[in-house]
Design a protein around this motif. Structure first.
Motif, short mmCIF file in Angstrom:
data_model
loop_
_atom_site.label_atom_id
_atom_site.label_comp_id
_atom_site.label_asym_id
_atom_site.label_seq_id
_atom_site.Cartn_x
_atom_site.Cartn_y
_atom_site.Cartn_z
N ARG A 474 0.82 -1.21 0.00
CA ARG A 474 0.00 0.00 0.00
C ARG A 474 0.86 1.27 0.00
NH1 ARG A 474 -5.43 -0.58 0.82
NH2 ARG A 474 -6.17 -2.47 1.87
N GLU A 476 0.26 4.44 1.60
CA GLU A 476 0.03 5.57 2.52
C GLU A 476 1.29 6.09 3.20
OE1 GLU A 476 -1.85 2.79 2.45
OE2 GLU A 476 -3.62 3.65 1.48
N GLU A 538 0.13 4.63 -7.16
CA GLU A 538 0.44 5.43 -5.98
C GLU A 538 1.82 5.16 -5.40
OE1 GLU A 538 -2.68 6.52 -3.22
OE2 GLU A 538 -3.80 4.79 -3.92
N SER A 563 -7.31 10.77 -3.86
CA SER A 563 -7.04 9.67 -2.94
C SER A 563 -6.31 8.52 -3.61
CB SER A 563 -8.36 9.17 -2.33
OG SER A 563 -8.11 8.51 -1.14
N GLU A 564 -6.19 8.55 -4.92
CA GLU A 564 -5.48 7.50 -5.66
C GLU A 564 -4.22 8.08 -6.32
OE1 GLU A 564 -6.47 4.37 -5.46
OE2 GLU A 564 -5.49 3.36 -7.14
C1 DMJ Z 1 -6.25 3.29 -2.66
O1 DMJ Z 1 -7.14 2.74 -3.56
C2 DMJ Z 1 -6.67 4.65 -2.23
O2 DMJ Z 1 -5.58 5.32 -1.69
C3 DMJ Z 1 -7.81 4.61 -1.25
O3 DMJ Z 1 -8.22 5.88 -0.84
C4 DMJ Z 1 -7.39 3.80 -0.06
N1 DMJ Z 1 -6.93 2.51 -0.42
C5 DMJ Z 1 -6.05 2.32 -1.55
C6 DMJ Z 1 -4.59 2.21 -1.23
O4 DMJ Z 1 -4.27 1.62 -0.07
#
Ligand code: DMJ
Length: 573
Positions: A474, A476, A538, A563-564
């Motif tokens: 991920r 973040e 991301e 968010s992406e």
């Molecule tokens: C993504 O698809 C986006 O960042 C979403 O807002 C949260 N989850 C995933 C990444 O972890």
């Protein structure tokens, strides 16, 4: 047993500056005069050769000190107990630098006063070049085994479909553009032009398709001004509008793009709060680009409706009923799954609209105070800051934190850079360090999906349950590192990013791409055989931007990042 010391006082915990030692001044001057005379006497007794040797030693030491000072060092300022392992150098720097000279892609950029667009000149150093190579490796595997499908299963070399929208191509295309990968960008663009259609009689998730597909199309349109991207975005946006057809205007979770109908998920009457509040940046940008207010009006009405609902100091339950427009009472409150981006989009919408919509800022400020008061605690024994959850109608505090919550330091830093209080930044620094530790705690240097914290313990601050030990690679943490780097210029964040990047390279890289892993605690983690589209969209994008010597390649004064990880332009209102 005593009450654990978990109260949060950011002012008290803030800068850990070592005070200078106190000196006694008693007879100091007399002592100094005696020792000076001794030194001069000894010096006079030395031969000419001995004095020359001393001079030479002094000159060599000064030169070494000067070299040390000017070389890049790891700056540690968040916590003085932080130990950062020296990042491994990229193999064969000279070779990589030669390649950088030879292969550096150049892009002709349209740039005018009225329609400013960023200039991307490709990788500028060895770390960035390494990330570009990772992207190309992933792209090659996807192209060979899953082209046109949503995801690649990189271990079995099989395609996987979720929405049947070529998700990986669409989602990662602007990463290719930002990295200056012309060939990959052109082949992805061609596929979108010729193959991407929204007419299938198939349910898709309204939020996921908005942030991944609509967001990506709008960014590519903004970067290139190619009308094809906008036409696709408009077609998709019109179909997604079906989601708002509920009695309350709160979107349903599922949309059939072909039939333009929408409904709640099969397993519930409820929509997810973070999902219905994380489409506004995209729908607003679609309206601005097409000169049609319909999209923005529908999405903004959702934010306004939620603004008027009762909350616990700005904190929201994670489910909302699209029929009644009310939250599910007693639902969990979290900054992790299903709650996270509600808070993110309050701040980002305020920024997107030139800081003109005050209630968004008010709701964000109140919510962050609510986080401090009800969700932020310190673990034992080392007082690590983390953000837990409230369950059972706020009655029960659960000291667990999703990896997803590691978006928060970046958002807090973004707010602070736009004038929000200093304690937001202190909270960001401390929380980012905790996120770093969730990686550093494991032999793989990878973080699990969920980390649990001890409130009373004499040994471990955190632990990972087997059921939560997987990693989807991920973004973040990398995302927050990049925000903090852009805002502060502190290169420690680059070094942290380089450490986790090496974890990806060592444990997640397989011949056809990068795979999610079953257990970050294992010396040899078993692959889960899935490459999520957000890894290329991301994770690799944020790492590439983080490693840039120019920290303003995507300038946060001009762009708001959805968010992406798709950058969208900031407007005046
Ligand atoms: C993504 O698809 C986006 O960042 C979403 O807002 C949260 N989850 C995933 C990444 O972890």
């Amino acid at each position: 047993m005593g009450k654990p010391d978990t109260n949060i006082d950011f002012e008290a915990q803030a800068p850990l500056v070592k005070e200078g030692d106190e000196w006694s001044t008693h007879n100091l001057h007399d002592d100094q005069a005696v020792s000076h005379r001794k030194i001069i006497r000894r010096w006079n007794r030395l031969s000419r050769l001995q004095r020359s040797l001393v001079y030479a030693a002094v000159i060599v030491s000064i030169t070494l000190l000067a070299l040390l000072y000017t070389s890049k060092t790891n700056v540690v300022y968040v916590h003085n107990e932080i130990k950062i392992a020296q990042p491994e150098p990229v193999s064969n720097d000279t070779l990589v630098n030669d390649l950088l000279q030879a292969e550096k892609p150049r892009r002709t950029v349209y740039d005018s006063e009225t329609n400013e667009r960023p200039v991307f000149t490709g990788p500028g150093n060895a770390r960035q070049y390494a990330v570009v190579q990772s992207f190309r490796h992933a792209w090659r595997g996807y192209k060979e085994h899953a082209w046109g499908h949503d995801n690649l299963k990189p271990v079995s070399g099989m395609p996987y479909d979720w929405f049947s929208l070529g998700l990986t191509i669409v989602d990662s295309l602007d990463t290719a553009y930002i990295m200056g990968l012309n060939e990959e960008f052109e082949e992805g663009k061609e596929w979108i032009k010729e193959e991407l259609i929204f007419t299938r009689n198939k349910d898709v998730n309204f939020f996921e398709v908005t942030i991944r597909v609509l967001g990506a199309l709008l960014t590519n349109y903004h970067f290139t001004q190619d009308e094809m991207f906008l036409d696709k975005a408009k077609d998709l946006g019109e179909r997604l509008m079906a989601a708002f057809s509920s009695p309350s205007g709160i979107p349903y979770s599922d949309v059939n793009l072909g039939t333009r109908t929408a409904h709640a998920p099969e397993w519930s009457h409820y929509s997810t709060t973070a999902e219905v509040t994380t489409v506004q940046l995209e729908f607003r940008e679609l309206s601005r680009a097409t000169n049609n207010p319909m999209f923005e009006d529908a999405a903004a009405a959702v934010s306004e409706k939620i603004h008027h609902l009762p909350k616990k100091h700005g904190l929201v339950p994670i489910f909302i009923n699209p029929n009644t427009g009310h939250f599910l009472p007693h639902a969990t409150i979290t900054l992790g799954a299903r709650g996270d981006s509600y808070y993110e989009y309050l701040l980002k919408q305020w920024l997107q609209t030139g800081k003109t919509i005050n209630y968004l800022l008010d709701d964000y400020m109140t919510a962050i105070e609510g986080v401090r008061e009800f969700l932020a605690k310190r673990s034992s024994p080392n007082k690590r800051l983390f953000i837990g959850e409230l369950t059972a109608g706020s009655e029960v505090y659960n000291p667990k934190m999703d990896h997803l919550t590691c978006f928060l330091p970046g958002t807090l830093a973004l707010g602070h850079a736009n004038g929000l209080p200093d304690w937001h930044m202190t909270m960001a620094e401390e929380l980012l360090y905790t996120c770093y530790l969730t990686y550093a705690a494991h032999p793989t240097f990878l973080a699990p999906e969920i980390t649990h914290f001890n409130l009373i313990s004499t040994t471990d601050d955190m632990y990972t349950k087997s059921a939560d030990a997987h990693s989807l690679l991920r973004p973040e943490f990398a995302e927050s590192l990049w925000y903090m780097y852009q805002v502060t210029g502190n290169t420690t964040y680059q070094d942290w990013g380089w450490q986790i990047y090496q974890g990806f390279e060592k444990y997640a890289k397989v011949p056809n791409g990068y795979t999610s892993l079953a257990n970050v605690k294992a010396e040899k983690p078993v692959p889960r055989d899935m490459m999520e589209s957000f890894f290329m969209s991301e994770t690799l994008k944020y790492l590439y931007l983080l490693f840039s010597d120019d920290r303003f390649v995507i300038d946060l004064n001009k762009y708001v990042i959805n968010s992406e990880a798709h950058p969208l332009p900031i407007h005046k209102s």
